[in-house]
Write a protein that holds these residues in place. Structure first.
Motif, PDB file in Angstrom:
ATOM      1  N   TYR A   1      46.047  25.717  57.018  1.00 46.08           N
ATOM      2  CA  TYR A   1      46.305  24.339  56.591  1.00 46.08           C
ATOM      3  C   TYR A   1      46.670  24.315  55.108  1.00 46.08           C
ATOM      4  O   TYR A   1      47.620  23.646  54.697  1.00 46.08           O
ATOM      5  N   ALA A   2      45.916  25.087  54.304  1.00 45.36           N
ATOM      6  CA  ALA A   2      46.220  25.153  52.873  1.00 45.36           C
ATOM      7  C   ALA A   2      47.635  25.704  52.666  1.00 45.36           C
ATOM      8  O   ALA A   2      48.367  25.253  51.791  1.00 45.36           O
ATOM      9  N   GLY A   3      48.008  26.689  53.505  1.00 45.22           N
ATOM     10  CA  GLY A   3      49.361  27.238  53.420  1.00 45.22           C
ATOM     11  C   GLY A   3      50.409  26.192  53.735  1.00 45.22           C
ATOM     12  O   GLY A   3      51.431  26.090  53.049  1.00 45.22           O
ATOM     13  N   CYS A   4      50.157  25.383  54.770  1.00 45.17           N
ATOM     14  CA  CYS A   4      51.096  24.307  55.131  1.00 45.17           C
ATOM     15  C   CYS A   4      51.229  23.316  53.977  1.00 45.17           C
ATOM     16  O   CYS A   4      52.326  22.846  53.685  1.00 45.17           O
ATOM     17  N   LEU A   5      50.100  23.013  53.321  1.00 44.93           N
ATOM     18  CA  LEU A   5      50.154  22.071  52.201  1.00 44.93           C
ATOM     19  C   LEU A   5      51.010  22.622  51.073  1.00 44.93           C
ATOM     20  O   LEU A   5      51.677  21.881  50.363  1.00 44.93           O
ATOM     21  N   LEU A   6      50.991  23.960  50.910  1.00 45.49           N
ATOM     22  CA  LEU A   6      51.783  24.570  49.846  1.00 45.49           C
ATOM     23  C   LEU A   6      53.262  24.661  50.235  1.00 45.49           C
ATOM     24  O   LEU A   6      54.075  25.136  49.460  1.00 45.49           O
ATOM     25  N   GLY A   7      53.570  24.240  51.463  1.00 43.28           N
ATOM     26  CA  GLY A   7      54.974  24.173  51.849  1.00 43.28           C
ATOM     27  C   GLY A   7      55.418  25.258  52.818  1.00 43.28           C
ATOM     28  O   GLY A   7      56.592  25.347  53.151  1.00 43.28           O
ATOM     29  N   LEU A   8      54.486  26.109  53.281  1.00 45.47           N
ATOM     30  CA  LEU A   8      54.855  27.100  54.301  1.00 45.47           C
ATOM     31  C   LEU A   8      54.985  26.396  55.646  1.00 45.47           C
ATOM     32  O   LEU A   8      54.324  25.384  55.878  1.00 45.47           O
ATOM     33  N   ASP A   9      55.821  26.926  56.542  1.00 51.21           N
ATOM     34  CA  ASP A   9      55.841  26.326  57.877  1.00 51.21           C
ATOM     35  C   ASP A   9      54.691  26.912  58.694  1.00 51.21           C
ATOM     36  O   ASP A   9      54.079  27.911  58.307  1.00 51.21           O
ATOM     37  N   ASN A  10      54.373  26.245  59.811  1.00 50.87           N
ATOM     38  CA  ASN A  10      53.188  26.584  60.602  1.00 50.87           C
ATOM     39  C   ASN A  10      53.032  28.066  60.897  1.00 50.87           C
ATOM     40  O   ASN A  10      51.987  28.660  60.654  1.00 50.87           O
ATOM     41  N   ALA A  11      54.104  28.672  61.424  1.00 46.66           N
ATOM     42  CA  ALA A  11      54.018  30.065  61.868  1.00 46.66           C
ATOM     43  C   ALA A  11      53.767  30.985  60.681  1.00 46.66           C
ATOM     44  O   ALA A  11      52.884  31.854  60.722  1.00 46.66           O
ATOM     45  N   THR A  12      54.523  30.789  59.605  1.00 54.30           N
ATOM     46  CA  THR A  12      54.356  31.627  58.417  1.00 54.30           C
ATOM     47  C   THR A  12      52.959  31.473  57.840  1.00 54.30           C
ATOM     48  O   THR A  12      52.332  32.461  57.441  1.00 54.30           O
ATOM     49  N   ALA A  13      52.485  30.228  57.807  1.00 55.19           N
ATOM     50  CA  ALA A  13      51.161  29.973  57.232  1.00 55.19           C
ATOM     51  C   ALA A  13      50.097  30.725  58.014  1.00 55.19           C
ATOM     52  O   ALA A  13      49.169  31.290  57.427  1.00 55.19           O
ATOM     53  N   GLU A  14      50.239  30.758  59.360  1.00 54.96           N
ATOM     54  CA  GLU A  14      49.231  31.446  60.164  1.00 54.96           C
ATOM     55  C   GLU A  14      49.264  32.945  59.929  1.00 54.96           C
ATOM     56  O   GLU A  14      48.215  33.584  59.803  1.00 54.96           O
ATOM     57  N   ILE A  15      50.471  33.509  59.863  1.00 57.24           N
ATOM     58  CA  ILE A  15      50.595  34.950  59.632  1.00 57.24           C
ATOM     59  C   ILE A  15      50.003  35.315  58.273  1.00 57.24           C
ATOM     60  O   ILE A  15      49.193  36.231  58.141  1.00 57.24           O
TER      61      ILE A  15
END
Lengths: 221, 219
Positions: free
Chosen positions: B97-111
């Motif tokens: 979720y923090a990754g998504c907030l920083l602008g990553l898309d869902n898949a990238t953020a999870e990886i």
């Protein structure tokens, strides 16, 4: 925009979860309305006469229940710091949270209201107007409520203050919401009332995320 | 200079926490904020993070005043006292979720979240709801947020809270990597932190000193 939908998705999951806003809101709405036939008696004419008002007042009060936690929970655990520093503008972040709040509370209220209206003997001709009026009116409840929730952030008695701040602003929604249903029940056109509800929503949609974002920024100082 | 601060003063409530604070921080440099409780360490970090407005003074990021430096918001990562961990979500969901907030898309953020958790020693807790994490594990999870994306400046408020010695070593390595890649660090702590060659800024006086080698401060 992926950040926007990530916030909507996550808040919706929290709202629909075990300690979420959705269950409390819907239970309160259903219970409050079911008490009226027991309280005022089962005469169909009387129930039909008060049904629109009862449903709208119950919706207004039910929406207040979850509002004080709208930003408070995120403020307490530090998530709000994270949201405020994210690249997404805070106004859009707030808009995403308000959208999730409406999807979890206002939308289900609007969808079950026609069933409760049948229980209250509402004229079946008025049901579409009721559904439409609630679909147009409940987003305003979340939006205006969001301003109140943001302003009371950090106040200890936020749960009491939010309704005091927001209910007076929501009186137009109540008046035109009930007006739409009663017009339809008496065979008149509901559209003037619905248009006014729509106008109120348009205004709230534009102003409230900005106002709430400004209040949240103050609370984070 | 990546970050330079000139004549800064902060007023909280009715009280002035510090005045005439000036320092600068270049890429790869680190500064420790030292001082007793209530001396304004957290306020200084929150000010640099953009939550507070200074009562006087200027802050410049890469030569431009903070108000005009549009890239600053994304370039600086802030970690406060609170861990911002939602107990009902898993460790991985919290970080993604923090990754998504920083602008990553869902898949990238999870990886990315998976990689960072493995490096932080939280790989086994990946699918565990965060309510079962200990205080130290939650703090580690909060620190993991810094590692999702490269940043030019870290603003850390008591990052070692509740961490065990292995986790402090891990934090030390993360700080060293960050500085090797040209990142600057501003860190408030009153326990020793593995941060070699750091300057120390003593609050509320605003004096600059060479930081004592870690360990001496406890005695």
């Amino acid at each position: 925009m992926s950040a926007f939908w990530a916030i909507v998705q996550r808040d919706l999951r929290i709202n629909l979860g075990a300690q979420g806003a959705a269950l409390t809101t819907i239970l309160f709405f259903v219970l409050a309305i079911s008490l009226f036939p027991l309280g005022v008696g089962p005469e169909p004419q009387l129930l039909a006469r008060i049904s629109a008002g009862v449903i709208w007042v119950a919706a207004l009060l039910a929406a207040q229940l979850s509002l004080d936690r709208l930003f408070q929970a995120d403020h307490e655990d530090g998530t709000l710091d994270l949201l405020a520093r994210a690249p997404l503008p805070l106004t859009l972040t707030i808009a995403a949270k308000l959208l999730a709040h409406w999807l979890g509370t206002g939308l289900p209220l609007a969808l079950i209201a026609p069933l409760l209206a049948i229980m209250l003997q509402m004229d079946s001709a008025a049901l579409p107007a009721l559904l439409l009026a609630l679909l147009l009116g409940t987003p305003s409840l979340s939006l205006i409520g969001g301003i109140g929730a943001a302003l009371t952030l950090g106040a200890r008695r936020g749960a009491v203050l939010v309704p005091l701040l927001t209910l007076p602003l929501l009186i137009p929604v109540l008046i035109f919401g009930v007006g739409a249903v009663e017009a339809a029940a008496t065979g008149l056109s509901a559209s003037p009332h619905l248009l006014l509800l729509g106008a109120f929503l348009a205004l709230a949609l534009v102003l409230s995320p900005f106002a709430a974002a400004a209040a949240v920024k103050l609370a984070l100082e | 200079m990546a970050l330079s601060v000139e004549g800064l003063a902060v007023i909280r409530g009715e009280r002035r926490l510090f005045k005439d604070l000036s320092f600068s921080l270049a890429a790869g440099e680190a500064m420790l904020l030292r001082g007793p409780n209530g001396s304004g360490k957290s306020s200084l970090l929150r000010l640099l993070a953009g939550f507070l407005a200074p009562a006087a003074g200027t802050i410049a990021w890469q030569g431009r005043p903070l108000a005009e430096a549009e890239d600053f918001r994304a370039a600086a990562l802030y970690l406060g006292h609170q861990d911002a961990v939602k107990p009902q979500f898993t460790t991985e969901q919290n970080l993604a979720y923090a990754g998504c907030l920083l602008g990553l898309d869902n898949a990238t953020a999870e990886i990315r979240a998976g990689e960072v958790l493995d490096a932080a020693g939280l790989g086994r807790q990946r699918r565990l709801p965060a309510r079962y994490l200990s205080a130290g594990q939650k703090r580690r999870l909060a620190l993991c947020r810094l590692l999702l994306m490269p940043a030019k400046l870290w603003l850390l408020d008591e990052p070692t809270n509740a961490l065990d010695s292995a986790a402090i070593d891990w934090l030390g390595r993360a700080l060293a990597d960050h500085r090797a890649q040209g990142g600057a660090v501003l860190l408030a702590s009153h326990v020793p932190v593995p941060l070699p060659d750091a300057q120390a800024l003593l609050l509320p006086e605003g004096k600059l000193a060479k930081d004592e080698p870690a360990g001496d401060e406890l005695t």
